[in-house]
Design a protein around this motif. Sequence first.
Motif, PDB file in Angstrom:
ATOM      1  N   LYS A  99      84.022 107.767  -8.514  1.00 59.86           N
ATOM      2  CA  LYS A  99      83.553 106.839  -7.495  1.00 59.86           C
ATOM      3  C   LYS A  99      84.177 105.472  -7.771  1.00 59.86           C
ATOM      4  O   LYS A  99      84.180 105.003  -8.903  1.00 59.86           O
ATOM      5  N   ARG A 100      84.720 104.878  -6.731  1.00 61.76           N
ATOM      6  CA  ARG A 100      85.279 103.536  -6.876  1.00 61.76           C
ATOM      7  C   ARG A 100      85.313 102.859  -5.526  1.00 61.76           C
ATOM      8  O   ARG A 100      85.142 103.486  -4.489  1.00 61.76           O
ATOM      9  N   SER A 101      85.527 101.578  -5.558  1.00 67.18           N
ATOM     10  CA  SER A 101      85.613 100.830  -4.305  1.00 67.18           C
ATOM     11  C   SER A 101      86.971 100.151  -4.232  1.00 67.18           C
ATOM     12  O   SER A 101      87.624  99.921  -5.249  1.00 67.18           O
TER      13      SER A 101
ATOM     14  N   TYR B  11      94.502 106.346  -2.359  1.00 66.04           N
ATOM     15  CA  TYR B  11      93.460 106.568  -1.367  1.00 66.04           C
ATOM     16  C   TYR B  11      92.115 106.836  -2.029  1.00 66.04           C
ATOM     17  O   TYR B  11      92.052 107.347  -3.142  1.00 66.04           O
ATOM     18  N   ILE B  12      91.063 106.518  -1.260  1.00 65.66           N
ATOM     19  CA  ILE B  12      89.728 107.005  -1.602  1.00 65.66           C
ATOM     20  C   ILE B  12      89.216 107.741  -0.370  1.00 65.66           C
ATOM     21  O   ILE B  12      89.658 107.497   0.752  1.00 65.66           O
ATOM     22  N   CYS B  13      88.301 108.669  -0.601  1.00 64.26           N
ATOM     23  CA  CYS B  13      87.726 109.441   0.472  1.00 64.26           C
ATOM     24  C   CYS B  13      86.283 108.980   0.667  1.00 64.26           C
ATOM     25  O   CYS B  13      85.488 108.990  -0.265  1.00 64.26           O
TER      26      CYS B  13
ATOM     27  N   THR C 139      84.921  95.551   1.132  1.00 63.99           N
ATOM     28  CA  THR C 139      85.215  96.650   0.212  1.00 63.99           C
ATOM     29  C   THR C 139      84.576  97.921   0.731  1.00 63.99           C
ATOM     30  O   THR C 139      83.539  97.906   1.397  1.00 63.99           O
ATOM     31  N   VAL C 140      85.224  99.030   0.449  1.00 63.25           N
ATOM     32  CA  VAL C 140      84.769 100.344   0.869  1.00 63.25           C
ATOM     33  C   VAL C 140      84.547 101.168  -0.395  1.00 63.25           C
ATOM     34  O   VAL C 140      85.344 101.108  -1.331  1.00 63.25           O
ATOM     35  N   VAL C 141      83.460 101.942  -0.432  1.00 65.13           N
ATOM     36  CA  VAL C 141      83.157 102.775  -1.589  1.00 65.13           C
ATOM     37  C   VAL C 141      83.439 104.225  -1.227  1.00 65.13           C
ATOM     38  O   VAL C 141      83.051 104.699  -0.159  1.00 65.13           O
ATOM     39  N   GLY C 142      84.125 104.905  -2.127  1.00 70.30           N
ATOM     40  CA  GLY C 142      84.449 106.314  -1.918  1.00 70.30           C
ATOM     41  C   GLY C 142      84.775 106.982  -3.231  1.00 70.30           C
ATOM     42  O   GLY C 142      84.474 106.463  -4.304  1.00 70.30           O
ATOM     43  N   VAL C 143      85.413 108.139  -3.121  1.00 68.56           N
ATOM     44  CA  VAL C 143      85.791 108.928  -4.296  1.00 68.56           C
ATOM     45  C   VAL C 143      87.305 109.028  -4.322  1.00 68.56           C
ATOM     46  O   VAL C 143      87.935 109.301  -3.298  1.00 68.56           O
TER      47      VAL C 143
END
Length: 149
Positions: free
Chosen positions: A103-105, A144-146, A93-97
Motif C-alpha cells: 500500500k502506498r500513495s 503505477y498504483i492500483c 494524493t491517491v492511495v492504492g497498491v
Amino acid sequence: MKISYLLFLVVFLLNFFIPNDALAVKNEGLDSIVTGIDVNGNESSCLRMVQPLYCSMEIQVGDLHGLDCRSRGFKAVQCGCHNFVCVEYETDTVVGVDRQGMKRSCRPMKEGTSCTEIFTEDEAFAERCQEKGGVAVACGCHDYICVKN
C-alpha cells in the motif's frame, strides 16, 4: 601581526575551498526538521538544508532518490549534500497498491509528461488492474498504483 593575518587568511581560504561532504552542513544552512521517506524506503527525519555548501558535483544514489521523488510528483527535501527525503503532498494524493502488493500513495503524474514507450512490468500491472475493475494511476513514468473502486 603579519603572522596572525596570514593565519587568518589561511583559515579563511581553507573554509572557503573545503570539498569534503562531511563539512557541507553548517548551522547557517539549516532550517527546520522534516520527516519523509529516505533512500532506503524508511521514514526518516532530518534538518532541511536551505542551501547546499561545499557539495561535490558527482551524482550519488541519494541524488537519484531526490530526482525520482520529484518525478513521482512529491517534494524532495535536501538534508545534506547527497541526502534527500521524499515528502508527500497532503493534497492530490491517491492511495492504492503497487505492483509488489504494498500500500502506498502518490500524486498522479501530470498530464502531458513524456515517458519512454517501452512496455514494462508496471504497464502490465496497470492493465491487470483495469481488467479487474480497478483504476491504474500513473505516479511517474512506468510507475503505477492500483486503486480499487
